[in-house]
Scaffold this motif. Structure first.
Motif, PDB file in Angstrom:
ATOM      1  N   ALA A  71       0.807  -1.219   0.000  1.00 19.29           N
ATOM      2  CA  ALA A  71       0.000   0.000   0.000  1.00 19.29           C
ATOM      3  C   ALA A  71       0.840   1.269   0.000  1.00 19.29           C
ATOM      4  CB  ALA A  71      -0.931   0.001   1.216  1.00 19.29           C
ATOM      5  N   ILE A  72       1.926   1.292   0.784  1.00 22.24           N
ATOM      6  CA  ILE A  72       2.658   2.549   0.968  1.00 22.24           C
ATOM      7  C   ILE A  72       4.083   2.517   0.418  1.00 22.24           C
ATOM      8  CG2 ILE A  72       1.285   3.017   3.021  1.00 22.24           C
ATOM      9  CD1 ILE A  72       3.714   2.442   4.738  1.00 22.24           C
ATOM     10  N   GLY A  73       4.514   1.367  -0.085  1.00 22.16           N
ATOM     11  CA  GLY A  73       5.850   1.268  -0.656  1.00 22.16           C
ATOM     12  C   GLY A  73       6.862   0.705   0.330  1.00 22.16           C
ATOM     13  N   ARG A  74       7.922   0.153  -0.222  1.00 24.83           N
ATOM     14  CA  ARG A  74       8.935  -0.541   0.570  1.00 24.83           C
ATOM     15  C   ARG A  74       9.660   0.397   1.543  1.00 24.83           C
ATOM     16  NH1 ARG A  74      14.449  -1.554  -0.754  1.00 24.83           N
ATOM     17  NH2 ARG A  74      15.348  -3.303   0.418  1.00 24.83           N
ATOM     18  N   ALA A  75      10.016   1.582   1.097  1.00 24.61           N
ATOM     19  CA  ALA A  75      10.803   2.482   1.934  1.00 24.61           C
ATOM     20  C   ALA A  75      10.040   2.903   3.189  1.00 24.61           C
ATOM     21  CB  ALA A  75      11.230   3.708   1.133  1.00 24.61           C
ATOM     22  N   ARG A  76       8.789   3.310   3.014  1.00 25.67           N
ATOM     23  CA  ARG A  76       8.009   3.745   4.182  1.00 25.67           C
ATOM     24  C   ARG A  76       7.674   2.554   5.075  1.00 25.67           C
ATOM     25  NH1 ARG A  76       5.085   8.538   5.044  1.00 25.67           N
ATOM     26  NH2 ARG A  76       5.080   8.792   7.309  1.00 25.67           N
ATOM     27  N   ALA A  77       7.400   1.407   4.455  1.00 24.73           N
ATOM     28  CA  ALA A  77       7.119   0.205   5.246  1.00 24.73           C
ATOM     29  C   ALA A  77       8.336  -0.200   6.067  1.00 24.73           C
ATOM     30  CB  ALA A  77       6.689  -0.934   4.327  1.00 24.73           C
ATOM     31  N   ALA A  78       9.531  -0.039   5.488  1.00 25.01           N
ATOM     32  CA  ALA A  78      10.748  -0.384   6.226  1.00 25.01           C
ATOM     33  C   ALA A  78      10.930   0.520   7.432  1.00 25.01           C
ATOM     34  CB  ALA A  78      11.961  -0.284   5.303  1.00 25.01           C
ATOM     35  N   GLU A  79      10.565   1.786   7.296  1.00 25.14           N
ATOM     36  CA  GLU A  79      10.652   2.704   8.433  1.00 25.14           C
ATOM     37  C   GLU A  79       9.723   2.261   9.558  1.00 25.14           C
ATOM     38  OE1 GLU A  79      11.077   7.443   8.789  1.00 25.14           O
ATOM     39  OE2 GLU A  79       9.162   6.782   7.947  1.00 25.14           O
ATOM     40  N   MET A  80       8.534   1.825   9.182  1.00 22.87           N
ATOM     41  CA  MET A  80       7.601   1.341  10.198  1.00 22.87           C
ATOM     42  C   MET A  80       8.081   0.043  10.823  1.00 22.87           C
ATOM     43  SD  MET A  80       3.821   2.005   8.538  1.00 22.87           S
ATOM     44  CE  MET A  80       2.991   1.395  10.025  1.00 22.87           C
ATOM     45  N   ALA A  81       8.560  -0.884   9.983  1.00 20.51           N
ATOM     46  CA  ALA A  81       8.892  -2.226  10.460  1.00 20.51           C
ATOM     47  C   ALA A  81      10.252  -2.302  11.149  1.00 20.51           C
ATOM     48  CB  ALA A  81       8.863  -3.211   9.290  1.00 20.51           C
ATOM     49  N   MET A  82      11.236  -1.535  10.680  1.00 19.96           N
ATOM     50  CA  MET A  82      12.583  -1.644  11.221  1.00 19.96           C
ATOM     51  C   MET A  82      12.880  -0.634  12.323  1.00 19.96           C
ATOM     52  SD  MET A  82      14.869  -2.461   7.851  1.00 19.96           S
ATOM     53  CE  MET A  82      14.634  -4.018   6.951  1.00 19.96           C
ATOM     54  N   LEU A  83      12.157   0.476  12.331  1.00 20.45           N
ATOM     55  CA  LEU A  83      12.364   1.495  13.353  1.00 20.45           C
ATOM     56  C   LEU A  83      11.191   1.599  14.319  1.00 20.45           C
ATOM     57  CD1 LEU A  83      13.950   4.358  11.199  1.00 20.45           C
ATOM     58  CD2 LEU A  83      15.115   2.678  12.643  1.00 20.45           C
ATOM     59  N   GLY A  84      10.109   0.908  14.015  1.00 24.25           N
ATOM     60  CA  GLY A  84       8.940   0.970  14.886  1.00 24.25           C
ATOM     61  C   GLY A  84       8.294   2.344  14.900  1.00 24.25           C
TER      62      GLY A  84
END
Length: 265
Positions: free
Chosen positions: A158-171
């Motif tokens: 939905a939001i793209g890999r980069a933004r998802a990584a920020e959510m998933a890897m940085l909480g």
């Protein structure tokens, strides 16, 4: 969230899920552990799956899923994460598949924070309406775990890999307004108007052509969720491994004790 029309209850268990089908075919499912911010234990997950599978009943025309109190759902109840990891992941993945495969539209009314597994639960719905005060959070990394609930596919898709990584890897939390701006939710609504807005949408869908809506849902899912099953399988394998790790034991203990985790000890 309840309607004004009389309905019949679908009792499914000890009370972690409340469900009611009204005369217009709107099945309202409410997670009702407000004292735990609607965190899910194994019983609640089983109840949720049971009631979702009743969408095959021809009387059901649309589902509204929400939480009681000030949260939509804060994911797994950490105090119960000491059971069979395989059984827990299988049950959680079944719920996501139940939402996606339901033959009727599913609306997520995100009335407050959606964290952990709840992010995948909300994003598996067909229409996602969020209160302006709501936010989405993937806090797994803070307790030594990885996203589940299909979030690795649903959020990134939905939001793209980069933004998802920020959510998933940085909480990092994603406020409702930003979730709408980047395409994670259908619309944001002022908190006081969320219930009425969702009721209007649900009534419109309930009055629509059931089979046409079912085939439309299937077509959209086939095109946009084609990686979901593989993602659920990867998350299952990874989460089972991590749940048995020293980092997860430390992360969960730290969260319960309200202190910073010390990973790698």
């Amino acid at each position: 969230m309840t309607g004004d029309r009389p309905g019949r209850e679908f009792p499914v268990g000890p009370g972690g899920v409340r469900s009611e089908l009204d005369a217009d075919g709107i099945l309202r499912i409410t997670l009702c552990r407000p004292e735990r911010l609607n965190a899910l234990d194994s019983d609640v997950i089983a109840e949720l799956s049971t009631v979702l599978r009743r969408t095959g009943d021809r009387a059901v025309r649309v589902v509204v899923l929400t939480g009681e109190g000030r949260a939509f759902c804060t994911g797994a109840d950490l105090s119960t994460l000491d059971g069979d990891a395989t059984a827990m992941m299988d049950a959680a993945n079944t719920v996501i598949r139940d939402v996606v495969s339901a033959p009727v539209p599913v609306i997520a009314a995100v009335n407050g924070p959606a964290a952990g597994f709840a992010v995948g639960l909300a994003c598996a719905a067909d229409l996602i309406y969020a209160a302006e005060s709501a936010y989405f959070l993937l806090p797994f990394i803070t307790i030594g775990l990885m996203p589940d609930g299909g979030a690795s596919a649903l959020v990134a898709g939905a939001i793209g890999r980069a933004r998802a990584a920020e959510m998933a890897m940085l909480g990092e939390r994603l406020p409702a307004a930003e979730a709408f701006a980047c395409g994670l939710v259908t619309r944001t609504v002022p908190d006081a108007e969320l219930s009425a807005h969702v009721e209007q949408v649900a009534a419109r869908l309930a009055a629509g052509p059931r089979r046409a809506l079912e085939l439309t849902k299937k077509a959209l899912a086939a095109t946009t969720l084609d990686q979901l099953d593989a993602a659920l399988d990867r998350e299952r394998e990874g989460q089972i491994e991590l749940l048995g790790s020293a980092d997860a034991a430390e992360g969960i203990a730290a969260a319960m004790q309200k202190r910073p985790p010390r990973f790698g000890v």
